[in-house]
Design an enzyme around this catalytic site. Structure first.
Site, PDB file in Angstrom:
ATOM      1  N   SER A   1       0.828  -1.235   0.086  1.00 42.37           N
ATOM      2  CA  SER A   1      -0.133  -0.064   0.065  1.00 42.37           C
ATOM      3  C   SER A   1       0.906   1.141  -0.055  1.00 42.37           C
ATOM      4  O   SER A   1       0.296   2.449  -0.244  1.00 42.37           O
ATOM      5  CB  SER A   1      -0.916   0.033   1.399  1.00 42.37           C
ATOM      6  OG  SER A   1      -0.150   0.305   2.383  1.00 42.37           O
TER       7      SER A   1
ATOM      8  N   LYS B   1       0.930   4.364   7.312  1.00 44.83           N
ATOM      9  CA  LYS B   1       0.008   5.262   6.116  1.00 44.83           C
ATOM     10  C   LYS B   1       0.198   6.592   6.264  1.00 44.83           C
ATOM     11  O   LYS B   1       1.195   6.727   7.351  1.00 44.83           O
ATOM     12  CB  LYS B   1      -1.694   4.927   6.304  1.00 44.83           C
ATOM     13  CG  LYS B   1      -2.018   3.684   6.085  1.00 44.83           C
ATOM     14  CD  LYS B   1      -2.170   3.389   4.708  1.00 44.83           C
ATOM     15  CE  LYS B   1      -2.857   1.790   4.361  1.00 44.83           C
ATOM     16  NZ  LYS B   1      -2.220   0.792   5.133  1.00 44.83           N
TER      17      LYS B   1
END
Length: 208
Positions: A129, A167
Site C-alpha cells: 500500500s 499510512k
C-alpha cells in the site's frame, strides 16, 4: 556529583522509571515512583526528579504529560547498555494486521539518524500500500516514537481494532484519514487512531 547515599537513591529512581517504561511503554507517576523506591512524600520524589533533570540523567517535555524518559547518560549511570533499535514485529501496509509487540532482534542505529536507540523502533512491512513512495513488501521501517503527527507525515498508527498500519496521516474535521500510497487502494477513515510514531528511515535487506 551526589553523595554516596544520594547516588543510591538516584539509581533507585532511575531504575524505577526505566523499568516502568520497559514494562508498560510509558513512565510512572511521581506517586508510583515513590511507592517503588520507598518514599512516601511526593514532594521529595519531585525534588529528586529535578536533580536528575539538572544532571541530564532524565528528560521530559514540559508541554506534555508523562513524557519522562531516562537519557543515555541515565542508562549509563544505572549500567544499562543500549542494544540498538528494537525490531518489534510486523506492521501492515495494506490490510492491517495485529502488530507483534515483543522484540525479535536489534538493529544498529544508522550514523545519519539524529536519534538515540531508545527513541526508535523497527517494523517489517507486509503489503504494497505504500509502493508509490518506495516502501515495499518486506522492507523494515525505522520509526521515531511519538504520539502525534502533522498532516502528510508517514505514521505507524494503531486503529480502534488494535491493529497497526503504516499510512500517510491526515487529521480532518470528522476524524482521521489514513492514505495509502497505492492508486489501487482506498483511503481508510477512523474516528480516532493511536499514533505509535513517524517513519524516519527505511532498511531493505539485501537479496541473497
Amino acid at each position: 556529583m551526589p553523595t554516596q547515599a544520594s547516588q543510591k537513591r538516584w539509581k533507585q529512581i532511575l531504575q524505577s522509571i526505566y523499568d516502568a517504561i520497559e514494562d508498560h511503554g510509558y513512565p510512572p507517576t511521581v506517586r508510583e515512583i515513590g511507592k517503588s523506591v520507598g518514599l512516601s512524600s511526593s514532594s521529595t520524589v519531585a525534588a529528586y526528579l529535578e536533580k536528575l533533570l539538572a544532571a541530564g540523567l532524565i528528560a521530559k517535555d514540559p508541554a506534555k504529560p508523562r513524557t519522562l524518559e531516562v537519557t543515555s547518560a541515565g542508562r549509563d549511570f544505572i549500567g544499562v547498555q543500549d542494544h540498538g533499535i528494537p525490531i518489534v514485529g510486523t506492521v501492515a501496509a495494506g490490510v492491517p494486521i495485529t502488530a507483534i509487540e515483543n522484540i525479535d532482534d536489534y538493529f544498529p542505529v544508522p550514523d545519519d539518524l539524529p536519534y538515540a536507540a531508545d527513541e526508535l523502533f523497527m517494523l517489517r512491512v507486509q503489503g504494497n500500500s505504500m509502493i508509490k513512495i518506495g516502501i515495499l513488501d518486506g522492507d523494515q521501517i525505522i520509526v521515531k516514537k511519538q504520539n502525534d503527527a502533522e498532516n502528510g507525515q508517514i505514521v505507524v498508527a494503531m486503529t480502534e481494532e488494535d491493529e497497526a498500519t503504516v499510512k500517510r496521516f491526515y487529521k480532518e474535521k470528522n476524524g482521521i484519514r489514513l492514505h495509502p500510497e497505492n492508486d489501487s487502494m482506498d483511503d481508510m477513515f477512523f474516528p480516532d487512531v493511536t499514533i505509535l510514531g513517524i517513519v524516519v528511515s527505511l532498511y531493505r535487506p539485501a537479496l541473497v
